[in-house]
Motif scaffolding. Structure first.
Motif, PDB file in Angstrom:
ATOM      1  N   ASN A  26       0.835  -1.227  -0.046  1.00 18.44           N
ATOM      2  CA  ASN A  26       0.054   0.139   0.019  1.00 18.44           C
ATOM      3  C   ASN A  26       0.805   1.307   0.120  1.00 18.44           C
ATOM      4  O   ASN A  26       0.584   2.338  -0.550  1.00 18.44           O
ATOM      5  N   HIS A  27       2.179   1.321   0.620  1.00 18.43           N
ATOM      6  CA  HIS A  27       2.961   2.495   0.598  1.00 18.43           C
ATOM      7  C   HIS A  27       3.583   2.538  -0.640  1.00 18.43           C
ATOM      8  O   HIS A  27       3.657   3.756  -1.220  1.00 18.43           O
ATOM      9  N   VAL A  28       4.015   1.501  -1.161  1.00 16.20           N
ATOM     10  CA  VAL A  28       4.508   1.725  -2.838  1.00 16.20           C
ATOM     11  C   VAL A  28       3.441   2.123  -3.563  1.00 16.20           C
ATOM     12  O   VAL A  28       3.845   3.131  -4.422  1.00 16.20           O
ATOM     13  N   GLU A  29       2.186   1.783  -3.583  1.00 17.94           N
ATOM     14  CA  GLU A  29       1.321   2.296  -4.171  1.00 17.94           C
ATOM     15  C   GLU A  29       1.048   3.857  -4.020  1.00 17.94           C
ATOM     16  O   GLU A  29       0.726   4.574  -5.113  1.00 17.94           O
ATOM     17  N   ARG A  30       0.984   4.112  -3.141  1.00 17.36           N
ATOM     18  CA  ARG A  30       0.805   5.599  -2.730  1.00 17.36           C
ATOM     19  C   ARG A  30       1.957   6.366  -3.039  1.00 17.36           C
ATOM     20  O   ARG A  30       1.642   7.405  -3.844  1.00 17.36           O
ATOM     21  N   ILE A  31       3.236   6.164  -3.024  1.00 15.24           N
ATOM     22  CA  ILE A  31       4.461   6.650  -3.639  1.00 15.24           C
ATOM     23  C   ILE A  31       4.130   6.644  -5.205  1.00 15.24           C
ATOM     24  O   ILE A  31       4.509   7.609  -5.655  1.00 15.24           O
ATOM     25  N   LYS A  32       3.995   5.850  -6.000  1.00 10.14           N
ATOM     26  CA  LYS A  32       3.646   5.732  -7.282  1.00 10.14           C
ATOM     27  C   LYS A  32       2.487   6.674  -7.632  1.00 10.14           C
ATOM     28  O   LYS A  32       2.668   7.341  -8.754  1.00 10.14           O
ATOM     29  N   THR A  33       1.382   6.713  -7.141  1.00  9.93           N
ATOM     30  CA  THR A  33       0.381   7.521  -7.216  1.00  9.93           C
ATOM     31  C   THR A  33       0.579   8.900  -7.051  1.00  9.93           C
ATOM     32  O   THR A  33       0.488   9.803  -8.260  1.00  9.93           O
ATOM     33  N   LEU A  34       1.351   9.309  -6.093  1.00  8.69           N
ATOM     34  CA  LEU A  34       1.883  10.731  -5.822  1.00  8.69           C
ATOM     35  C   LEU A  34       2.869  11.147  -7.059  1.00  8.69           C
ATOM     36  O   LEU A  34       2.730  12.114  -7.529  1.00  8.69           O
ATOM     37  N   ALA A  35       3.573  10.335  -7.198  1.00  9.15           N
ATOM     38  CA  ALA A  35       4.714  10.827  -8.354  1.00  9.15           C
ATOM     39  C   ALA A  35       4.209  10.882  -9.514  1.00  9.15           C
ATOM     40  O   ALA A  35       4.482  11.827 -10.192  1.00  9.15           O
ATOM     41  N   ARG A  36       3.249  10.063 -10.109  1.00 11.11           N
ATOM     42  CA  ARG A  36       2.562  10.017 -11.221  1.00 11.11           C
ATOM     43  C   ARG A  36       1.599  11.291 -11.125  1.00 11.11           C
ATOM     44  O   ARG A  36       1.123  12.042 -12.244  1.00 11.11           O
ATOM     45  N   GLN A  37       0.962  12.110 -10.131  1.00 11.20           N
ATOM     46  CA  GLN A  37       0.377  13.079 -10.054  1.00 11.20           C
ATOM     47  C   GLN A  37       0.965  14.360 -10.262  1.00 11.20           C
ATOM     48  O   GLN A  37       0.642  15.620 -10.252  1.00 11.20           O
ATOM     49  N   GLY A  38       2.535  14.115 -10.150  1.00 11.52           N
ATOM     50  CA  GLY A  38       3.330  15.350 -10.015  1.00 11.52           C
ATOM     51  C   GLY A  38       3.475  15.756  -8.393  1.00 11.52           C
ATOM     52  O   GLY A  38       3.990  17.013  -8.367  1.00 11.52           O
ATOM     53  N   PHE A  39       2.847  15.170  -7.565  1.00 11.85           N
ATOM     54  CA  PHE A  39       2.850  15.826  -6.212  1.00 11.85           C
ATOM     55  C   PHE A  39       4.311  16.188  -5.657  1.00 11.85           C
ATOM     56  O   PHE A  39       4.479  17.227  -5.224  1.00 11.85           O
ATOM     57  N   TYR A  40       5.399  15.412  -6.136  1.00 12.97           N
ATOM     58  CA  TYR A  40       6.564  15.566  -5.402  1.00 12.97           C
ATOM     59  C   TYR A  40       7.255  16.506  -6.073  1.00 12.97           C
ATOM     60  O   TYR A  40       8.414  16.856  -5.705  1.00 12.97           O
ATOM     61  N   ASN A  41       6.954  17.215  -7.472  1.00 11.66           N
ATOM     62  CA  ASN A  41       7.865  18.126  -8.256  1.00 11.66           C
ATOM     63  C   ASN A  41       7.806  19.188  -7.485  1.00 11.66           C
ATOM     64  O   ASN A  41       6.956  19.850  -7.159  1.00 11.66           O
TER      65      ASN A  41
END
Length: 232
Positions: A80-95
């Motif tokens: 679930n944590h891996v899925e969260r990181i992937k979701t946020l990365a693809r949303q551009g959240f961390y940029n």
């Protein structure tokens, strides 16, 4: 919302600040351990450093210090944590987000858009997935408050082994390339000139490394400036 960073942990004779605990107060590691944590067993400890394999589970962090960091995400450890990181990365959240808490010899923490340690994403907090994977150099783990089920978007990368964090923070990946760029992240709480994540992406999406920012153009020379210089 209380700060998401590790509480202070006594490691031998030294007191090491840790990426969680609220109110910046030292806390005993034994008291900080969640009583109801479920420890997974029989999961792989090793990670594959081949970036051509399972690119859906490789996170790239392109940093403002000029480097690309590759992190092997491990759904076997914390799905679930891996899925969260992937979701946020693809949303551009961390940029554009900075490493807001970086302690030499310990870890570099990021993932807070406010840069204060108190922020997160709009997604709900995650249920802890504590596991038996040790926090070694290059481990990537989720920050949280003193409550176990409060990981959201903030994570930290470990500079040196910190086994006192095991079973208390969700370890979900490991750096497989670019650790020298992690070592070069600016220190501070917060740093005076923080290192930022320019772009976070999943390797399978094949996003290129962002072009470096162009230097600021010099100010145009005007007639007034020339006349002032002659009069001096």
């Amino acid at each position: 919302m209380v700060s998401r960073f590790l509480s202070a942990l006594a490691l031998g004779a030294a007191l090491i600040a840790s990426p969680v605990a609220a109110q910046d107060k030292p806390a005993d590691a034994a008291k900080d351990a969640p009583a109801a944590a479920t420890v997974q067993k029989a999961i792989p400890y090793s990670v594959n450093s081949d970036q051509s394999v399972d690119r859906e589970n490789i996170l790239y962090l392109d940093l403002s210090n000029g480097g690309r960091v590759a992190i092997r995400l491990m759904p076997e450890w914390a799905p679930n944590h891996v899925e969260r990181i992937k979701t946020l990365a693809r949303q551009g959240f961390y940029n554009g987000i900075a490493f807001h808490r970086v302690i030499d010899g310990f870890m570099a923490q990021t993932g807070d858009p406010t840069g204060t340690g108190q922020g997160g994403s709009q997604l709900p907090d995650l249920t802890a997935e504590f596991n038996s994977i040790p926090h070694v150099r290059g481990s990537v783990s989720m920050a949280r408050t003193n409550e176990p089920n409060t990981a959201n978007s903030q994570f930290f990368i470990v500079f040196y082994p910190r086994f006192a964090l095991d079973h208390k923070y969700t370890n979900f990946g490991r750096v497989i390339a670019g650790m020298d760029y992690v070592d070069a992240i600016a220190r501070g709480e917060p740093p005076a000139s923080p290192t930022k994540i320019v772009q976070a992406s999943i390797a399978a999406d094949d996003k290129p490394v962002p072009a470096p920012a162009a230097p600021a153009a010099p100010a145009a020379i005007t007639a007034d400036m020339l006349s002032n210089s002659k009069s001096n």
